[in-house]
Design a protein around this motif. Structure first.
Motif, PDB file in Angstrom:
ATOM      1  N   LYS A1423       0.824  -1.214   0.000  1.00 29.71           N
ATOM      2  CA  LYS A1423       0.000   0.000   0.000  1.00 29.71           C
ATOM      3  C   LYS A1423       0.855   1.259   0.000  1.00 29.71           C
ATOM      4  O   LYS A1423       0.619   2.204  -0.752  1.00 29.71           O
ATOM      5  CB  LYS A1423      -0.953  -0.021   1.198  1.00 29.71           C
ATOM      6  CG  LYS A1423      -2.024   1.057   1.106  1.00 29.71           C
ATOM      7  CD  LYS A1423      -3.058   0.827   2.183  1.00 29.71           C
ATOM      8  CE  LYS A1423      -4.228   1.796   2.020  1.00 29.71           C
ATOM      9  NZ  LYS A1423      -5.289   1.572   3.006  1.00 29.71           N
ATOM     10  N   ILE A1424       1.832   1.293   0.870  1.00 32.78           N
ATOM     11  CA  ILE A1424       2.713   2.472   0.955  1.00 32.78           C
ATOM     12  C   ILE A1424       3.503   2.615  -0.343  1.00 32.78           C
ATOM     13  O   ILE A1424       3.628   3.719  -0.893  1.00 32.78           O
ATOM     14  CB  ILE A1424       3.663   2.349   2.160  1.00 32.78           C
ATOM     15  CG1 ILE A1424       2.842   2.329   3.460  1.00 32.78           C
ATOM     16  CG2 ILE A1424       4.686   3.489   2.173  1.00 32.78           C
ATOM     17  CD1 ILE A1424       3.691   2.044   4.700  1.00 32.78           C
ATOM     18  N   PHE A1425       4.002   1.492  -0.828  1.00 31.54           N
ATOM     19  CA  PHE A1425       4.756   1.509  -2.086  1.00 31.54           C
ATOM     20  C   PHE A1425       3.876   2.063  -3.209  1.00 31.54           C
ATOM     21  O   PHE A1425       4.305   2.922  -3.992  1.00 31.54           O
ATOM     22  CB  PHE A1425       5.229   0.088  -2.418  1.00 31.54           C
ATOM     23  CG  PHE A1425       5.720  -0.066  -3.830  1.00 31.54           C
ATOM     24  CD1 PHE A1425       6.961   0.442  -4.224  1.00 31.54           C
ATOM     25  CD2 PHE A1425       4.921  -0.691  -4.782  1.00 31.54           C
ATOM     26  CE1 PHE A1425       7.375   0.309  -5.536  1.00 31.54           C
ATOM     27  CE2 PHE A1425       5.337  -0.817  -6.082  1.00 31.54           C
ATOM     28  CZ  PHE A1425       6.582  -0.316  -6.473  1.00 31.54           C
ATOM     29  N   PHE A1426       2.671   1.606  -3.218  1.00 33.29           N
ATOM     30  CA  PHE A1426       1.793   2.032  -4.301  1.00 33.29           C
ATOM     31  C   PHE A1426       1.435   3.503  -4.181  1.00 33.29           C
ATOM     32  O   PHE A1426       1.333   4.212  -5.187  1.00 33.29           O
ATOM     33  CB  PHE A1426       0.512   1.164  -4.296  1.00 33.29           C
ATOM     34  CG  PHE A1426      -0.313   1.327  -5.534  1.00 33.29           C
ATOM     35  CD1 PHE A1426       0.133   0.908  -6.777  1.00 33.29           C
ATOM     36  CD2 PHE A1426      -1.552   1.967  -5.461  1.00 33.29           C
ATOM     37  CE1 PHE A1426      -0.650   1.085  -7.888  1.00 33.29           C
ATOM     38  CE2 PHE A1426      -2.326   2.145  -6.586  1.00 33.29           C
ATOM     39  CZ  PHE A1426      -1.867   1.693  -7.816  1.00 33.29           C
ATOM     40  N   ALA A1427       1.296   3.986  -2.904  1.00 29.21           N
ATOM     41  CA  ALA A1427       1.000   5.414  -2.706  1.00 29.21           C
ATOM     42  C   ALA A1427       2.134   6.269  -3.223  1.00 29.21           C
ATOM     43  O   ALA A1427       1.914   7.323  -3.834  1.00 29.21           O
ATOM     44  CB  ALA A1427       0.738   5.693  -1.227  1.00 29.21           C
TER      45      ALA A1427
END
Length: 1586
Positions: A1423-1427
């Motif tokens: 999720k963080i990576f994608f954000a």
């Protein structure tokens, strides 16, 4: 019963309604009402009494009403009289109540009483006395003529009623009344009328009295006391014969009186009787004007009554009147006598002799009417047995004399006949024959009258026309006598008592009957009658003939049964009978007398008649049978010296001497020689041998020699021929051809004809001698003469028979030894053909004739000449034993059979038909194939004669070969060719072709076909069509056996194609022939056609289409081509042969050949061919080796194998769509362009795969099975084609259930790693499409599939592979969970972001879509990576909202909405709402400022990140992106906090913006200017100097 009651009720209702109408005062309608009532009353059996009484009342009232029209009153009276049938007493009471004493009644009351007396005699008689008494008181009151007439009518009707009662009182139902009282009253009424009214009456009143006169006088005659008075009134009646209108009624009344006189046996005074005779005769024989027919009939009836009562007086009166020589009276009396005899009055039979003598009185009268009337009377007398032996014969003689007289007056009139005279004489002649026709010779007394005197009419020539009936009479008499002889020992019927009549001798009878018998061959009755008489007259002719004729005559009669026999045959039979009869009699004197009798009858017949010609021959035969050579010699000399006594001296003497030579050859030749020697020097041929007399010429003698040779005994002829006959003929001809001692070509037609006739007869005689060792030494000389005659005949006219006769002579001479050579035969035939066939048309030849007779003669010569030529050709041809020689002779006609002139063609065909018919036998090895092809098509020629001859020739060709087709059926069909309807001709010719084609010898088919192909090129349209029909019929019947000749046949057809193409119909037949051959030998024809050079020329294409259009073999054709193509592509390499097959397939399928059964095979093979030829160039032949007609503007095209293959595939697909096997491609016609290019081929294949229809599971599965091998093919192009095709099919779930897609999936995965980019692309597409077709397979093999697809994202050199990988990933990720892709998530995200700015719209769009899908697979781990990746990608999403591709803008909007939650920027939804579907896109500047305002408030970091990434977009290739980047920078700078503004690289930013002010796009320039101003303003705000 119920039905009768219902009908009665309807009738009564109808009458009641009518009575109601009668009660009205409308007089106009009463006429119709009474007419209707009359019909109803007369057709109704029972009427209600009340109705009857009411009807009587109304009818009586209206009948007496003078205010009503007279016609209506008459109808009312009829109704009243009709009612008497229902209630007579009431009607009579009503009438009598208005018929009162001393009162003049209403006229219709009187008429009603009269009608009642007539219609109801029995009921009226009891009232008659009262009626007559009352009427007696009224007569003196009648003053008007109408009332007087009414009383006369009443007197007439009352008299008739009382007369009936007087004569039939026993039939009445009441006791006898006193009739005398009634007749007294009638007498008183009649006397009053005759005394008071008759002298002073008008014509109308006179007519009424005349009508009453007969019935009244008839009634009074039954009273002896009143008889004298009654007869005294007859003169008054006779005096009324003045007016034609009254005469009939006078005669009618007189007839009634005469009937009563006979009935009551009253005596007519002699004076009155004669007066009656005279008056009646005048009624029958009016002179001034013809009598009225009815009056004449009534007068004749009166005479019949008188003949019954006073026959003696009547015959005396007739005899007296006949002697007055008055035509009208004579005609009338003869007619009356005939009527009296017809009536069979018994008393008249006592006066037969008187009648016969009376008839004799008028026999000398020359009046036509009298003669006709006399004949009719004689006819009746014969029928009714009024002929007796003593006086009857003159009457019979009169019949024959009248026939002879009328014939004489018609043929040789004393003065010119008027039309009426001619018509009258013909009527006498016809009536004479009719009398003889109806004459029954066996009625009582007639045999005694007729026999044997009737024989006197047999021999005289003037009675020839009566022979039909005369022979019947004689035969009946003799046969009746024979029957009597068989039934009784003695017959007295035929008593030989002739009186003064001289009977003919037996020789005269035999001579006459034999000559007349000749007419039996013409179907004439008299001829059959004559031979019939000979059969029953042998005893009268000669007793020795009984046994002979009993045997021979029945045999002689056999040919006559049912039809006419041949004249020549019949003549021969009669002459043979004569020979045998004379031999049987063996009496020299009898024979000599017979010859004299034959000679005496010479003048009895015309020179041109059949009888005269037979008479000459009979005389010659009689002389031949005569044993007295001196008498024969003297007779011959007499005929030679005075031939004119024979009529036509040449024909007569020729026939006599010719037949005489049968037994007296030496005598005849000796007399001829002596006859010539007596005149040593012939002055000239035109002058007689004996000067000063009408005698024989040299030409005549020449003809005699020919006849003598013809009839000479065969055993004696040949030894005397050269020296005594032929040499004499040539000598005489040379003498006639000399002028001043020099020989010249003589053109005297009579001489030429006589010479030719003599030579012909000599030739026949030699041939009949049948001596194989005899060689005719004069043959060549005589042939030369005949050919010279023919050559010298003009070619523009046909006025002489020389040509015809010379041809006959040549035919007979040609048969004699020594045999002619082939060249001689050909020269003779060519010369004769060349001098006859080119003549002008027959109609033009006939125009040269001045009269109809001339035209008829020319027509006769034409027909005979053509027949002679045909016979000559037939003789020369079939007498030859070599087939080649026969063919050579027949070829002489070939040029004429195809002549452009109808009349020449017609003649050639008529001759050909003659040559080929009549059951000749051809030599061994004679070929008919070529002739059949030449002749048969002309069964549809322009002239019916040609069509008939062509059909006859066609049938004849087979028969001469010993092949017998269905002759009767063919002849019936041949008759139909007379029809001028071309369609009917074609139909009949087709039927004939179907019958005979199967009989053509197999080895001759090639010649037949070659001839018909030539005909297709040269003949007229209808014959051309027939050529085609015959050619196709032959191939249809014998095509199966032509395998060995197939290549020759095809080569021959190809040779003719260029010329036939110019004739559309001929060309179509040629194509049909090819199709027919192919139906038997498809593989061979296909192989032969595939050898044609590429690209196919127009003719080759047409051939393929023609084969395809044959529905019977089109399936076989496509199968053969499919197999051929499969063999050629077996190694996945396409050669020239494979391209040829494809081109052929195109022509076949484009013609509409169904592909359903072979579609999977054809489709996959063609797709394979397209793949194998992709990008290839093949050398092709530019010219074929056959003759070719190149249309103007046509040129050879450069061959492109792939284009040719694709064209075929396109055609197949179009046909498949028609058959529901495929659908229209989403690429449309662009599909085929895509397929043809190596770079887009795979795209076209995919589009092609998509055009497959899912509902045809079987078809698609077959295609998949056929195409599976392509995935492992050695040909890279083919692998690409197969992979591309299957890549589209992978998305169909149905195919996964039934097909082999599991194995395909494995091969797809392997191909995804292939070095060929296109192959990789198609394989990846297939893997991606598997998500639709088999999602469970994707989930099962997700790792392998994902690796293969992700691998494609690194193929940066080919964006197609990348794009396909992105699409495939998007599809696959939709099926998987975050856990399924967790391992590959980061790699996929990073690789996806790299394509947001790709130049390919499809790549950018797919990457954005994939990124959007990845958002749903983030999971906690990523999720963080994608954000973070969103932050980096946000600049791309924001700028591409204004991408040139609207779809990308929409995708960016959607991905922004999905990604905002990852950044915690939900406040941005309000700004993004302006980008929803259905709304106009906001201005970029406004949108970005609103967005940046929101971001500035929430997250300055993101705003900064956007700024740092925006520089790269200043140099974007898309001006809209550049403009958007500048505007976004403007909004960012505007909304950055001062802190971040200080961090800006102002110099770099300014430089970039300054550069963008020079951008080609005005929008970019303006945005850069605005952004630069914003930057300057913000810098000023923070006091930073630029």
């Amino acid at each position: 019963m119920t039905q009768d009651m219902e009908e009665s009720a309807d009738t009564f209702g109808d009458i009641n309604l009518t009575l109601g109408m009668l009660n009205m005062e409308d007089n106009m309608s009463k006429e119709d009402i009474y007419s209707h009532l009359t019909a109803v009353i007369q057709n109704t059996d029972i009427l209600d009494d009340a109705i009857v009484q009411r009807l009587i009342y109304y009818a009586s009232k209206d009948m007496r009403d003078t205010n009503i029209l007279r016609e209506t009153r008459m109808l009312a009276g009829e109704v009243l009289v009709s009612l008497a049938a229902h209630d007579f007493n009431s009607v009579m009471y009503e009438v009598q109540s208005n018929f009162r004493i001393l009162e003049l009644p209403n006229e219709f009351i009187v008429l009603a009483l009269a009608e009642l007396a007539t219609s109801y005699v029995s009921q009226s008689i009891p009232f008659m006395m009262m009626t007559l008494l009352t009427m007696q008181t009224m007569l003196r009151l009648a003053e008007e003529e109408r009332m007087k007439g009414v009383f006369c009518i009443a007197l007439e009707k009352f008299s008739k009623a009382i007369y009936k009662y007087v004569n039939h009182w026993r039939d009445f139902p009441y006791p006898r009344l006193d009739a005398n009282r009634l007749s007294d009253k009638i007498f008183m009424l009649f006397r009053y009328i005759m005394e008071k009214w008759a002298p002073v009456t008008s014509p109308v009143q006179t007519l009424a009295i005349v009508k009453a006169h007969g019935p009244t006088v008839s009634l009074l005659l039954h009273r002896e006391d009143l008889c004298e008075y009654a007869l005294d009134q007859v003169p008054w009646l006779l005096n009324q014969y003045k007016d034609k209108e009254i005469d009939f009624h006078v005669t009618q009344s007189l007839k009634q009186i005469l009937t009563a006189v006979v009935l009551y046996d009253a005596a007519l005074p002699k004076g009155l009787r004669k007066t009656i005779f005279i008056n009646l005769l005048h009624q029958v024989c009016r002179v001034s004007e013809p009598p009225v027919k009815e009056n004449e009939i009534e007068a004749s009836s009166c005479f019949l009554i008188l003949a019954h009562s006073n026959p003696a007086d009547l015959m005396e009166f007739f005899d007296e009147q006949l002697r007055n020589n008055n035509e009208t009276f004579r005609t009338g009396i003869l007619t009356l006598l005939r009527s009296a005899i017809n009536a069979e009055e018994p008393k008249l039979r006592d006066y037969i002799t008187s009648i016969e003598r009376t008839v004799k009185v008028v026999m000398g009268d020359l009046s036509i009417k009298v003669r006709n009337s006399t004949l009719l009377l004689i006819q009746t007398m014969c029928e009714k047995c009024y002929i007796e032996a003593r006086e009857g014969w003159p009457l019979i003689d009169y019949i024959f004399s009248q026939f002879a007289m009328s014939n004489k007056n018609l043929e040789k009139p004393m003065k010119p006949n008027s039309h009426e005279d001619e018509k009258g004489e013909k009527s006498v002649r016809e009536l004479s024959l009719e009398v003889l026709k109806t004459l029954d010779p066996l009625v009582i007394g007639m045999p005694q009258v007729l026999w044997p005197r009737i024989l006197t009419f047999v021999v005289p020539a003037e009675y020839t026309g009566t022979l039909d009936y005369l022979f019947n009479i004689i035969r009946s008499l003799i046969m009746a006598e024979e029957r009597k002889k068989n039934n009784a020992q003695e017959s007295t019927a035929l008593v030989i008592s002739t009186g003064a009549v001289k009977l003919p001798s037996p020789q005269q009878l035999l001579a006459r009957l034999l000559v007349i018998s000749m007419l039996a061959s013409l179907g004439k009755l008299c001829g059959a009658g004559a031979i019939g008489l000979l059969k029953i007259l042998p005893e009268i002719i000669h007793p020795k003939l009984v046994d002979l004729w009993k045997t021979r005559l029945p045999e002689l009669l056999q040919p006559l049964e049912g039809m006419n026999t041949s004249i020549v045959l019949w003549e021969t039979m009669l002459l043979q009978l004569l020979k045998e009869s004379l031999w049987k009699i063996s009496d020299i004197a009898w024979t000599i007398q017979l010859s004299r009798d034959f000679n005496q009858q010479m003048n009895s017949y015309s020179n041109t008649s059949l009888e005269k010609k037979f008479l000459w021959k009979a005389l010659g035969t009689t002389l031949a049978s005569c044993q007295d050579t001196d008498f024969v010699s003297s007779q011959i000399k007499e005929f030679l010296i005075a031939p004119s006594q024979l009529g036509d001296q040449r024909q007569g003497i020729t026939s006599i001497l010719g037949y005489c030579a049968e037994n007296h050859l030496d005598t005849v030749l000796k007399v001829l020689k002596t006859f010539q020697d007596r005149e040593k020097f012939f002055m000239n041929r035109c002058k007689g041998i004996f000067s000063g007399k009408k005698s024989l010429t040299k030409t005549d003698v020449m003809v005699i020699y020919g006849a003598v040779a013809l009839h000479a005994p065969k055993g004696q002829l040949l030894t005397r021929l050269d020296q005594d006959i032929v040499s004499q003929v040539l000598f005489l001809y040379s003498q006639c051809s000399q002028v001043l001692g020099m020989s010249v070509m003589n053109k005297d037609m009579d001489l030429q004809m006589s010479f030719t006739r003599s030579i012909t007869e000599i030739g026949i005689a030699v041939q009949d001698a049948e001596d194989q060792g005899f060689k005719f030494s004069y043959k060549e000389v005589l042939l030369g003469y005949m050919l010279d005659f023919i050559r010298n005949e003009p070619l523009d006219s046909l006025a002489s028979p020389v040509r015809w006769k010379a041809l006959i002579a040549i035919r007979y001479l040609s048969k004699l030894k020594p045999q002619l050579s082939l060249n001689d035969h050909l020269n003779i035939l060519e010369e004769t053909i060349r001098r006859l066939l080119p003549l002008p048309p027959l109609e033009k030849l006939k125009d040269e004739g001045e009269t109809d007779k001339d035209k008829e003669h020319i027509n006769f010569l034409y027909e005979r000449s053509m027949d002679a030529l045909g016979r000559l050709l037939r003789t020369m041809m079939w007498d030859n034993v070599k087939a080649e020689d026969c063919q050579e002779m027949f070829n002489l006609l070939r040029m004429w059979l195809v002549s452009q002139k109808d009349w020449e063609r017609e003649r050639a065909f008529q001759i050909t038909a003659q040559v080929l018919t009549n059951d000749v036998e051809a030599p061994e090895h004679f070929k008919i194939g070529s002739l059949l092809g030449l002749l048969a098509p002309h069964s549809c020629d322009t002239l019916p004669t040609i069509r008939q001859a062509a059909a006859s020739s066609t049938i004849g060709l087979f028969r001469i070969k010993g092949i017998h087709p269905e002759v009767e059926r063919l002849q019936d069909l041949q008759e139909g060719l007379q029809c001028d309807d071309v369609q009917v001709q074609i139909k009949i010719s087709s039927k004939i072709a179907k019958i005979v084609s199967k009989l053509i010898p197999n080895e001759e088919i090639l010649m037949f076909l070659e001839e018909t192909l030539d005909g297709l090129e040269t003949l007229n349209p209808t014959c051309t069509k027939a050529c085609g029909i015959w050619m196709v019929a032959a191939l249809k019947e014998q095509g199966a056996a032509l395998e060995e000749q197939l290549l020759e046949i095809l080569s021959m057809i190809y040779y003719h194609m260029p010329v036939l193409r110019q004739k559309e119909e001929s060309f179509q037949f040629m194509l049909e022939a090819i199709s027919q051959i192919a139906s038997f030998h498809m593989d061979a024809v296909v192989a032969n056609l595939l050898q044609k050079p590429l690209p196919f020329d127009r003719d080759t294409k047409t051939l393929w289409k023609a084969l395809a259009e044959n529905t019977a073999s089109s399936g076989k054709l496509l199968r053969a081509l499919t197999d051929k193509l499969e063999n050629e592509l077996e190694d996945d390499v396409a050669g020239l042969e494979a391209i040829s097959v494809a081109c052929a397939m195109y022509e076949v399928v484009s013609a509409g050949t169904p592909v359903t059964s072979l579609y999977p095979e054809v489709f996959t093979l063609l797709l394979k061919l397209v793949s194998c030829t992709l990008g290839q160039k093949m050398p092709t032949s530019t010219f074929s080796r056959r003759r070719r007609v190149m249309p103007q503007g046509e040129r050879q095209q450069t061959a492109d194998p792939c284009r040719l293959s694709i064209t075929t595939l396109k055609c197949v697909q179009a046909q498949a769509m028609k058959e529901g096997l495929a659908k229209e491609s989403d690429e449309g016609d662009n599909l085929w362009t895509l397929l043809s290019s190596p770079s887009t081929h795979h795209v076209g294949v995919c589009a092609l795969a998509r055009s497959m229809v899912l509902w045809q599971h079987g078809v698609i599965l077959d295609i998949m099975e056929q195409l599976f091998a392509s995935l492992t093919s050695s040909s890279e192009n083919y692998r690409i084609t197969g992979t591309a095709f299957f890549s589209e099919l992978m998305k169909e779930p149905t195919l996964w259930k039934h097909g082999n897609l599991r194995e395909v999936l494995i091969l797809m995965d392997q191909s995804a790693w292939d070095s060929n980019a296109i192959l990789r692309q198609m394989a990846i597409r297939g893997l991606g499409n598997t998500t639709s077709g088999a999602p469970h397979k994707v989930k099962k093999h997700k790792q392998i599939i994902l690796e293969s697809i992700i691998r494609g994202l690194y193929h940066l050199a080919r964006t197609e592979v990348v794009c396909e990988s992105l699409k495939a990933l998007k599809k696959i990720l939709e099926l998987l969970t975050d856990r399924d892709v967790s391992f590959y998530f980061k790699e996929i995200v990073l690789q996806t972001r790299t394509f947001f700015e790709d130049e390919q719209d499809d790549v950018r769009l797919t990457a954005i879509f994939l990124f959007e899908n990845l958002a749903s697979l983030t999971g906690r781990r990523w999720k963080i990576f994608f954000a973070e990746e969103i932050k980096k990608s946000m600049i791309s999403f924001l700028l591409h909202l204004w991408d040139p591709n609207p779809k990308i803008g929409t995708a960016c909007r959607d991905v922004l909405i999905i990604c905002i939650p990852f950044l915690g920027l939900q406040e941005l939804y309000g700004v993004l709402d302006h980008l929803l579907d259905g709304q106009d896109l906001p201005r970029a500047r406004d949108f970005y400022r609103q967005l940046c305002v929101k971001l500035a408030k929430r997250n300055q970091e993101i705003l900064w990140i956007l700024h740092t990434h925006s520089f790269t977009f200043f140099s974007s290739n898309w001006e809209m992106i550049r403009s958007a980047a500048v505007k976004l920078t403007d909004a960012i700078v505007l909304n950055l906090t001062n802190q971040y503004v200080q961090l800006l690289d102002k110099e770099q930013l300014t430089t970039r913006l300054q550069a963008l002010r020079q951008d080609p796009c005005i929008s970019v320039q303006r945005a850069a200017e605005a952004a630069l101003q914003t930057l300057l303003r913000r810098c000023r705000e923070i006091s930073i100097l630029l």
